[in-house]
Design a protein around this motif. Structure first.
Motif, PDB file in Angstrom:
ATOM      1  N   SER A  40       0.858  -1.183   0.000  1.00 22.54           N
ATOM      2  CA  SER A  40       0.000   0.000   0.000  1.00 22.54           C
ATOM      3  C   SER A  40       0.894   1.233   0.000  1.00 22.54           C
ATOM      4  O   SER A  40       1.876   1.297   0.753  1.00 22.54           O
ATOM      5  CB  SER A  40      -0.928   0.003   1.214  1.00 22.54           C
ATOM      6  N   VAL A  41       0.562   2.173  -0.843  1.00 20.26           N
ATOM      7  CA  VAL A  41       1.321   3.416  -0.961  1.00 20.26           C
ATOM      8  C   VAL A  41       0.341   4.572  -0.838  1.00 20.26           C
ATOM      9  O   VAL A  41      -0.613   4.680  -1.624  1.00 20.26           O
ATOM     10  CB  VAL A  41       2.069   3.487  -2.314  1.00 20.26           C
ATOM     11  N   GLY A  42       0.561   5.414   0.154  1.00 25.31           N
ATOM     12  CA  GLY A  42      -0.326   6.541   0.378  1.00 25.31           C
ATOM     13  C   GLY A  42       0.415   7.866   0.319  1.00 25.31           C
ATOM     14  O   GLY A  42       1.647   7.928   0.431  1.00 25.31           O
ATOM     15  N   ASP A  43      -0.349   8.925   0.144  1.00 21.66           N
ATOM     16  CA  ASP A  43       0.182  10.284   0.226  1.00 21.66           C
ATOM     17  C   ASP A  43      -0.810  11.084   1.054  1.00 21.66           C
ATOM     18  O   ASP A  43      -1.887  11.447   0.577  1.00 21.66           O
ATOM     19  CB  ASP A  43       0.346  10.885  -1.172  1.00 21.66           C
ATOM     20  N   TRP A  44      -0.464  11.325   2.313  1.00 19.02           N
ATOM     21  CA  TRP A  44      -1.369  11.951   3.267  1.00 19.02           C
ATOM     22  C   TRP A  44      -0.744  13.242   3.769  1.00 19.02           C
ATOM     23  O   TRP A  44       0.340  13.238   4.366  1.00 19.02           O
ATOM     24  CB  TRP A  44      -1.635  11.003   4.455  1.00 19.02           C
ATOM     25  N   ARG A  45      -1.419  14.368   3.520  1.00 20.66           N
ATOM     26  CA  ARG A  45      -0.862  15.681   3.853  1.00 20.66           C
ATOM     27  C   ARG A  45      -1.937  16.620   4.407  1.00 20.66           C
ATOM     28  O   ARG A  45      -3.110  16.509   4.064  1.00 20.66           O
ATOM     29  CB  ARG A  45      -0.252  16.347   2.615  1.00 20.66           C
ATOM     30  N   TRP A  46      -1.480  17.552   5.256  1.00 22.83           N
ATOM     31  CA  TRP A  46      -2.307  18.685   5.651  1.00 22.83           C
ATOM     32  C   TRP A  46      -2.245  19.698   4.519  1.00 22.83           C
ATOM     33  O   TRP A  46      -1.168  19.951   3.965  1.00 22.83           O
ATOM     34  CB  TRP A  46      -1.807  19.304   6.954  1.00 22.83           C
ATOM     35  N   THR A  47      -3.374  20.279   4.154  1.00 27.33           N
ATOM     36  CA  THR A  47      -3.424  21.051   2.907  1.00 27.33           C
ATOM     37  C   THR A  47      -3.372  22.560   3.095  1.00 27.33           C
ATOM     38  O   THR A  47      -3.170  23.279   2.111  1.00 27.33           O
ATOM     39  CB  THR A  47      -4.718  20.708   2.132  1.00 27.33           C
ATOM     40  N   ASP A  48      -3.538  23.070   4.329  1.00 22.71           N
ATOM     41  CA  ASP A  48      -3.618  24.523   4.503  1.00 22.71           C
ATOM     42  C   ASP A  48      -2.932  24.949   5.798  1.00 22.71           C
ATOM     43  O   ASP A  48      -2.932  24.214   6.795  1.00 22.71           O
ATOM     44  CB  ASP A  48      -5.078  24.991   4.565  1.00 22.71           C
TER      45      ASP A  48
END
Length: 852
Positions: free
Chosen positions: A697-705
């Motif tokens: 599993s490969v994810g990209d999880w980020r806070w956007t603001d």
């Protein structure tokens, strides 16, 4: 020449006779669940009284078995199902067709319906199921959630290493944002949404099935399942009389005994199953000794063909010492205990005595009464009434000089006032001496932070079938009251304590053991919800549309900060939430299927975020959080290979956070995050007895603001407005890339060996937004080193007289790999200032289970 021809003819005749006498026929068939028609993978088929002639079902539930030409009795066996005997006469190849096994638990089908257990190639969600056989073979001394580490997008750790202190993240979301259900009943804390796994330590002994539904999930309830749902079905009553006994040992003084027995389904329709266990140990980490008990009982009564009632009670009273502080990597390396170091304990009277945030005790029993009414062939009403009354808390140090026995949380080092022995342990003798000589009582005491609750609920679901269409509607009602306070547990040498935290009490009043200090408040949650779902199913197509809505109401009572005249009880603060979700699955043919789902969730802020600080003041900025999510998936299945793949996208908007630090409170509204990724898992069975599994599993999880937040002092006066620079910073505390490769092989009849290789990467430190108030802080948190861990296991089945027995062996982290599982970002956002917990080195366990 004639002699040679005659000899050849004789040999041919002899071989023909031998073949006739000792020939074999091929028996084929398929094993399925008698209620759901789902294939049973890995079920055993063998000739009775001759285990050497046997096989196991493939990934479609099918099997092939070569059997001598004669009359034999075939045995069909699968954990969790009743054994089936079938007498057959073999004189040529024989196809037995579809063979249905009946679950060994009475009423488990109804429970699975209420709990919304998803079905492969039918329910359009990404899911993975864990069977009890896997738990028995591989769990060992691991924490219960760690059995899921071979599941896509799951990250589970032991945190500080105390018994039951594990945590689990799913697609980058913590347990606050994962819906956890036991037999269809939600168990996330009603105030915080958290799940404390130490409260459910006995679940591994009674789990019938455990299913992780990633993303929206199949539950019809209005759950806080942003990341997904963990659906646990426990055993009900066993249909067959019998039981089992288990005894096991492991590293660091670990021992466990468990006993289960069942009356079976009696002629009068009654059935009783009960189990219990005791687990003790010294703990792998320094000063983390523990003792845990668990109990489970189910009493069922089949009243008639239409009505069945079931009473279930289970709980896990326990106490355990913990590790409350992470440390800098350089401090671990310089300490004599290395990665096993625990800074949060000392000795009293020669016995280990843990300090603040390093000792916990709790008991959370849950009792449910369930009624299942099969109204007619097309409709059913299932109702569950449940209650949970918990009691327990954690150790704290409190008083004017509480720093004497505290470690600095930010760097894991002693404060300038911390009192340590020459060996580096907390110095209780110093504190006891100081308190005994003090003129105004103890200035540092041991208190317990009590977090008990009363929880009552009702869940009722009506299901109606209209040909290919199924309609489900129901009600979900809950009332929760949480009790929060400090209670003095030990005056540490003094005769009394003075405390000015209660405005309703004379501050010169002498307080002793059992008196309340620091705070005393109640949190009440009232939940009224309903749901409606329509499903359509044919052999090729299935689809669903689900609607749910709830009113979440909060009320807070504070006995310390307000007088009765000022008013200690707030009004009810209500939020209205709803969920809309739908999906469809298309079975292209017997091998291929595709599915899609999407949903919109409007979720209420948690109780903690609805009030400012620890006060009765409403947070005017608190509002519903919104989640928009969707998935697209593909499945491929043959008798030897099963592959599932999906992509997902989740947008989380308006997350609120109220955080206290010192005498200040930060109110941080409007936090947004974006999570997307791809997940693939596969099972391959190239030959009989060999099973290969893989996952990535490969994810990209980020806070956007970046967000703006306000800070208030202890009087709730605004002291300033600040920026939190978190835009494009990765979400921390969970590996965003995970992979697994597992092999299980039956090397000899009844002897199985297994190995599991897990990889964790792209794991960023957890961080506090209030520490990122400068533009220079808009960088990623420190990234943990990647880790690869190897576990192995073995089990052997044999007979003790007429009893079936199995011996298990497990070694976790076989190569003793040094790796970091948990980290908190420091001021420089680099390795030098990050505080961490290391994962466990090599651990082992072995056990014997005997069925009777």
């Amino acid at each position: 020449m004639k002699k040679h021809v005659l000899a050849a003819l004789c040999c041919s005749l002899m071989m023909f006779n031998v073949t006739a006498l000792f020939g074999q026929g091929k028996v084929t068939g398929k094993l399925v669940d008698s209620d759901t028609n789902e294939a049973l993978i890995g079920a055993a088929i063998y000739v009775k009284n001759n285990n050497a002639v046997g096989t196991v079902t493939n990934l479609n539930g099918g099997f092939e078995l070569d059997v001598p030409n004669k009359e034999v009795t075939l045995m069909f066996s699968y954990l969790g199902y009743l054994d089936l005997e079938k007498q057959v006469t073999i004189n040529q190849d024989l196809d037995l067709g579809t063979i249905k096994l009946t679950t060994s638990s009475v009423g488990i089908v109804e429970v699975a319906v209420v709990a919304s257990i998803a079905k492969d190639r039918e329910t359009p969600v990404a899911m993975s199921s864990i069977k009890p056989q896997l738990i028995e073979e591989k769990l060992g001394t691991q924490e219960y959630p760690e059995i899921l580490k071979s599941t896509p997008s799951v990250y589970a750790t032991k945190q500080g290493g105390g018994y039951g202190d594990s945590r689990i993240y799913l697609r980058g979301f913590d347990s606050n944002n994962i819906g956890v259900l036991i037999n269809g009943v939600p168990v996330n804390d009603m105030e915080s949404g958290k799940v404390y796994w130490s409260n459910w330590a006995g679940l591994s002994d009674v789990t019938q099935t455990m299913q992780v539904q990633r993303g929206l999930g199949a539950s019809k309830l209005a759950l806080s399942s942003v990341g997904g749902t963990i659906n646990i079905i426990t055993r009900s009553t066993d249909a067959q009389k019998g039981g089992s006994f288990y005894t096991g040992v492991g590293n660091d003084g670990y021992t466990k005994q468990a006993l289960t027995f069942s009356t079976g389904l009696l002629e009068n329709g009654w059935a009783v199953t009960a189990s219990g266990s005791r687990t003790v140990g010294d703990g792998y980490i320094q000063a983390t000794n523990f003792e845990g008990w668990s109990y489970f009982m189910n009493i069922s009564k089949i009243i008639n063909d239409k009505h069945r009632v079931s009473l279930t009670a289970f709980g896990a009273p326990q106490w355990h010492n913990q590790r409350g502080n992470q440390h800098l990597i350089e401090d671990y390396r310089s300490h004599r205990e290395k990665d096993k170091w625990n800074s949060d304990f000392g000795y009293r009277n020669g016995e280990i005595y843990n300090g603040a945030y390093a000792h916990n005790y709790y008991h959370k029993p849950q009792i449910s009464l369930n009624h299942y009414w099969n109204i007619d062939e097309s409709s059913m009403l299932a109702t569950s009434v449940y209650i949970s009354k918990s009691k327990g808390g954690g150790r704290r140090v409190y008083g004017e000089n509480d720093d004497w026995l505290k470690i600095n949380y930010d760097d894991g080092r002693p404060t300038e006032d911390t009192k340590l022995t020459p060996e580096g342990y907390l110095d209780y003798d110093y504190v006891i001496n100081e308190n005994s000589q003090a003129d105004n009582g103890s200035t540092a005491v041991i208190a317990n932070s009590i977090n008990s609750h009363d929880w009552y609920g009702i869940l009722s679901s009506y299901t109606k079938h209209f040909g290919a269409t199924t309609l489900t509607a129901g009600l979900d009602g809950r009332y929760y009251k949480g009790y929060h306070m400090y209670e003095i547990d030990d005056l540490l040498g003094g005769q009394y304590m003075l405390d000015d935290s209660n405005v309703n009490r004379d501050e010169t009043m002498r307080l002793t053991v059992g008196d309340k200090v620091n705070y005393h408040n109640l949190g009440e949650v009232l939940w009224a919800g309903g749901f409606l779902q329509g499903e359509y199913k044919t052999d090729a197509y299935s689809a669903f549309l689900s609607l749910s809505a709830a009113q979440n109401s909060y009320r807070r009572t504070d006995y310390f900060q307000y007088t009765p005249e000022e008013g200690q009880v707030t009004d009810w603060l209500s939020f209205y939430t709803y969920t809309v979700k739908g999906g469809a699955n298309y079975n292209i043919n017997e091998k291929n299927n595709v599915f899609v789902n999407a949903g919109y969730i409007a979720r209420a802020p948690y109780f903690r975020n609805a009030f400012l600080g620890y006060t009765n003041d409403f947070n005017e900025d608190a509002k519903n959080e919104t989640i928009i999510t969707g998935e697209l998936g593909y499945g491929f299945r043959t008798s030897k290979l099963n592959v599932k793949a999906n992509i997902y996208y989740t947008l989380w908007k308006d997350k609120g956070l109220v955080k206290s630090f010192g005498d200040l409170t930060a109110n941080i509204p409007g936090i947004n995050a974006q999570h997307y990724g791809v997940e693939v898992e596969a099972k391959y069975q190239p030959v009989r007895g060999l099973n290969i599994g893989a996952m990535v599993s490969v994810g990209d999880w980020r806070w956007t603001d970046n967000v703006i937040f306000e800070a208030y002092d202890e009087d709730q006066s605004l002291i300033g407005t600040f920026n939190a620079y978190i835009e494009d910073v990765h979400v921390g505390n969970s590996a965003q890339t995970t992979a697994w490769l597992g092999v299980d092989y039956e090397v000899l009849p009844k002897l199985k060996l297994g190995a599991d290789l897990n990889f964790f990467g792209d794991n960023y430190s957890d961080f506090d937004p209030t520490n990122r108030t400068s533009e220079e802080d808009q960088v990623d948190a420190w990234q943990l080193p990647d880790a690869t861990i190897l576990d192995i296991n073995a089990n052997y089945k044999f007979k003790i007289g007429s009893l079936d027995a199995t011996v298990y062996g497990r070694i976790h982290n076989l190569l003793d790999t040094e790796y970091i599982t948990d980290a908190t970002d420091g001021t420089s956002h680099e390795v030098s200032t990050a505080t961490v917990y290391y994962g466990f080195g090599t651990t082992w366990s072995t056990g014997l289970k005997v069925k009777f």
